[in-house]
Design a protein around this motif. Sequence first.
Motif, mmCIF file in Angstrom:
data_model
loop_
_atom_site.group_PDB
_atom_site.id
_atom_site.type_symbol
_atom_site.label_atom_id
_atom_site.label_comp_id
_atom_site.label_asym_id
_atom_site.label_seq_id
_atom_site.Cartn_x
_atom_site.Cartn_y
_atom_site.Cartn_z
ATOM 1 N N TYR A 12 0.838 -1.202 0.000
ATOM 2 C CA TYR A 12 0.000 0.000 0.000
ATOM 3 C C TYR A 12 0.875 1.255 0.000
ATOM 4 C CZ TYR A 12 -3.816 3.171 1.274
ATOM 5 O OH TYR A 12 -4.739 4.187 1.277
ATOM 6 N N GLY A 13 1.948 1.226 0.781
ATOM 7 C CA GLY A 13 2.855 2.369 0.860
ATOM 8 C C GLY A 13 3.528 2.660 -0.468
ATOM 9 N N VAL A 14 3.965 1.607 -1.184
ATOM 10 C CA VAL A 14 4.594 1.787 -2.489
ATOM 11 C C VAL A 14 3.597 2.389 -3.485
ATOM 12 C CG1 VAL A 14 5.546 0.553 -4.484
ATOM 13 C CG2 VAL A 14 6.313 -0.025 -2.176
ATOM 14 N N ALA A 15 2.363 1.888 -3.453
ATOM 15 C CA ALA A 15 1.334 2.407 -4.360
ATOM 16 C C ALA A 15 1.057 3.885 -4.093
ATOM 17 C CB ALA A 15 0.048 1.591 -4.205
ATOM 18 N N MET A 16 0.905 4.236 -2.821
ATOM 19 C CA MET A 16 0.643 5.629 -2.472
ATOM 20 C C MET A 16 1.845 6.516 -2.801
ATOM 21 S SD MET A 16 -2.411 6.171 -1.454
ATOM 22 C CE MET A 16 -2.263 7.750 -0.619
ATOM 23 N N LEU A 17 3.041 5.984 -2.650
ATOM 24 C CA LEU A 17 4.236 6.757 -2.973
ATOM 25 C C LEU A 17 4.299 7.081 -4.456
ATOM 26 C CD1 LEU A 17 6.899 8.003 -2.009
ATOM 27 C CD2 LEU A 17 7.995 5.775 -2.381
ATOM 28 N N PHE A 18 3.951 6.096 -5.300
ATOM 29 C CA PHE A 18 3.948 6.356 -6.745
ATOM 30 C C PHE A 18 2.914 7.420 -7.078
ATOM 31 C CE2 PHE A 18 2.552 5.898 -11.084
ATOM 32 C CZ PHE A 18 3.739 5.741 -11.782
ATOM 33 N N ILE A 19 1.713 7.309 -6.504
ATOM 34 C CA ILE A 19 0.666 8.302 -6.773
ATOM 35 C C ILE A 19 1.123 9.687 -6.313
ATOM 36 C CG2 ILE A 19 -1.682 9.009 -6.160
ATOM 37 C CD1 ILE A 19 -2.371 6.002 -5.986
ATOM 38 N N PHE A 20 1.819 9.745 -5.178
ATOM 39 C CA PHE A 20 2.324 11.018 -4.668
ATOM 40 C C PHE A 20 3.365 11.602 -5.634
ATOM 41 C CE2 PHE A 20 5.539 13.343 -2.156
ATOM 42 C CZ PHE A 20 4.739 14.383 -1.695
ATOM 43 N N MET A 21 4.305 10.782 -6.087
ATOM 44 C CA MET A 21 5.329 11.265 -7.020
ATOM 45 C C MET A 21 4.694 11.703 -8.346
ATOM 46 S SD MET A 21 8.656 8.818 -6.390
ATOM 47 C CE MET A 21 7.813 7.290 -6.803
ATOM 48 N N TYR A 22 3.695 10.949 -8.774
ATOM 49 C CA TYR A 22 2.958 11.322 -9.982
ATOM 50 C C TYR A 22 2.331 12.702 -9.822
ATOM 51 C CZ TYR A 22 -1.019 11.358 -13.233
ATOM 52 O OH TYR A 22 -1.955 11.715 -14.168
ATOM 53 N N SER A 23 1.751 12.962 -8.658
ATOM 54 C CA SER A 23 1.118 14.262 -8.416
ATOM 55 C C SER A 23 2.151 15.384 -8.364
ATOM 56 C CB SER A 23 0.297 14.230 -7.121
ATOM 57 O OG SER A 23 1.142 14.152 -5.985
ATOM 58 N N THR A 315 0.155 3.320 -15.556
ATOM 59 C CA THR A 315 0.292 2.442 -14.388
ATOM 60 C C THR A 315 -0.381 3.029 -13.156
ATOM 61 O OG1 THR A 315 2.427 3.395 -13.713
ATOM 62 C CG2 THR A 315 2.480 1.524 -15.230
ATOM 63 N N VAL A 316 -0.762 4.295 -13.204
ATOM 64 C CA VAL A 316 -1.443 4.879 -12.048
ATOM 65 C C VAL A 316 -2.726 4.109 -11.745
ATOM 66 C CG1 VAL A 316 -2.853 6.608 -13.260
ATOM 67 C CG2 VAL A 316 -2.027 7.094 -10.957
ATOM 68 N N PHE A 317 -3.358 3.541 -12.786
ATOM 69 C CA PHE A 317 -4.581 2.754 -12.561
ATOM 70 C C PHE A 317 -4.268 1.463 -11.812
ATOM 71 C CE2 PHE A 317 -5.807 5.344 -16.257
ATOM 72 C CZ PHE A 317 -6.976 5.899 -15.765
ATOM 73 N N LEU A 318 -3.108 0.905 -12.073
ATOM 74 C CA LEU A 318 -2.680 -0.299 -11.356
ATOM 75 C C LEU A 318 -2.514 0.005 -9.871
ATOM 76 C CD1 LEU A 318 -1.826 -3.251 -11.752
ATOM 77 C CD2 LEU A 318 0.506 -2.437 -12.154
#
Length: 488
Positions: A12-23, A315-318
């Motif tokens: 969950y942390g890795v997923a949220m980190l990617f979304i944060f970096m994307y933002s 990949t944000v959807f993933l």
Amino acid sequence: MHNWIWVVIAVYGVAMLFIFMYSMVQLSLLINYRKSKRNAAANKAETFILPKVLVQLPVYNELYVVERLIDAAARLNYPKDKLEIQLLDDSSDESFEVATRRIQLWKEKGININQVRRIDRKGFKAGALQYGLDLSDAPFIAIFDADFIPDPEFLNRTIPGFANNKIGMIQTRWEHLNRDYSLLTRVQAFALDAHFTVEQTGRNQGAHFINFNGTAGVWRRACIDDAGGWSADTLTEDLDLSYRAQLKGWEFKFMEGVGAPAELPAEMNALKNQQYRWNKGAAECAVKHLKKVITTKNLTVSTRIHAFFHLLNSTVFLWIIVCAVLSLPLVFIKELHPELNKIFYLGAILLLSFTVLAIFYYVSFREMEKVKSRSTFLWLYPAFLSISMGMSLHNARAVVLGFSGKRTPFIRTPKWNLIGQTGTFANKNYSSRNIPVITWFEGLLCLYFIGALIFEIAIGAWGFVPLHLMLIFGFATVFMYSFKNGGN
């Protein structure tokens, strides 16, 4: 404490980190966009001797819009002796005869327009574009998909932008003929407007890679040839050629001030086909180009970072579906292990990404819908987020298939000549009669999040309630639209 708990938290942390970096990357584009607005007054008009232009119109079974497309291309205000139009027609239905008659009418009026027919659909759209290109010597090529209606002055406004010999492609902004047709089209317009304002302009302002969007753009032929021509080894031939050309050193230009009206998919299954193609193709392009983007020495660090997230956008959807599914186990973990609260508080910081994205989309909303009130944004932005979440399972599957290397056919998006709030696709050719298997899984996920919502309310855990409300709305909307459209 069980190992699975740490696995859930870590994933969950890795997923949220990617979304944060994307933002954060989106925030960078927003800053660049504001800079471009301040610099707009400094731009000078360019002069350019008008060259010969080939206009390519790739179509396949477009009964309801092919005449409209031919008419718009024939009415382009450009010297007749320097304009050549190709209808790249791979149709297998009566639309071919309809197009033949329409083209003949314009030929009799002196327009240089031809219907190009291939033996087979090898390479799909990419194959058709390359086939037509080989039949012409025009140094510039404009491309319009079947749902577009270019303004008569389109070429006169874009071609002078090639005065700089380094410019290999000019992309223009998509406009929307049926923005207010339904909630589905409103949300699509909202998302596309952000891409065709903040994203494309922001990347261009920062001298980062942008992409040809498959239509409503103009190419320099030398750029296409130098990059190796059109290729059908991904589902997004436009993104693929864009990266091959820019990695060769060609510069691209985005013209936000030039718009090209087009029809948005109004049927959920048509939208899903389009989203599948875009997201799977983007993943295929990431596999094809990501290593070269990282290793090419003449790119700046910032351009590498932006290209990295550009290629991995899909990949944000993933990561969204991962965060969504794991949200319920996290409710259990938080209740059973209050000693982990500090970790959850740290994770909450990553939710700042939603604030950044809200600002990002608000800027584009105000730019594109100046007459709309702030209250419209207050419901449209959550609706967009929710439906994007509802599409996440479908789109994540496309991404996984893209990375796996599994080849799938090019499925075009049907159009039905829908303008404003008029027209219908019910019981028309090309509308889907099937309910894909994945639709039932979307319905099950809706029930899953309803159960999660009931559980967390029952135990007084409110942290994930807003997320689960959006997930319920999103998956329910996607499920119902898919089911309704499949029954037409």
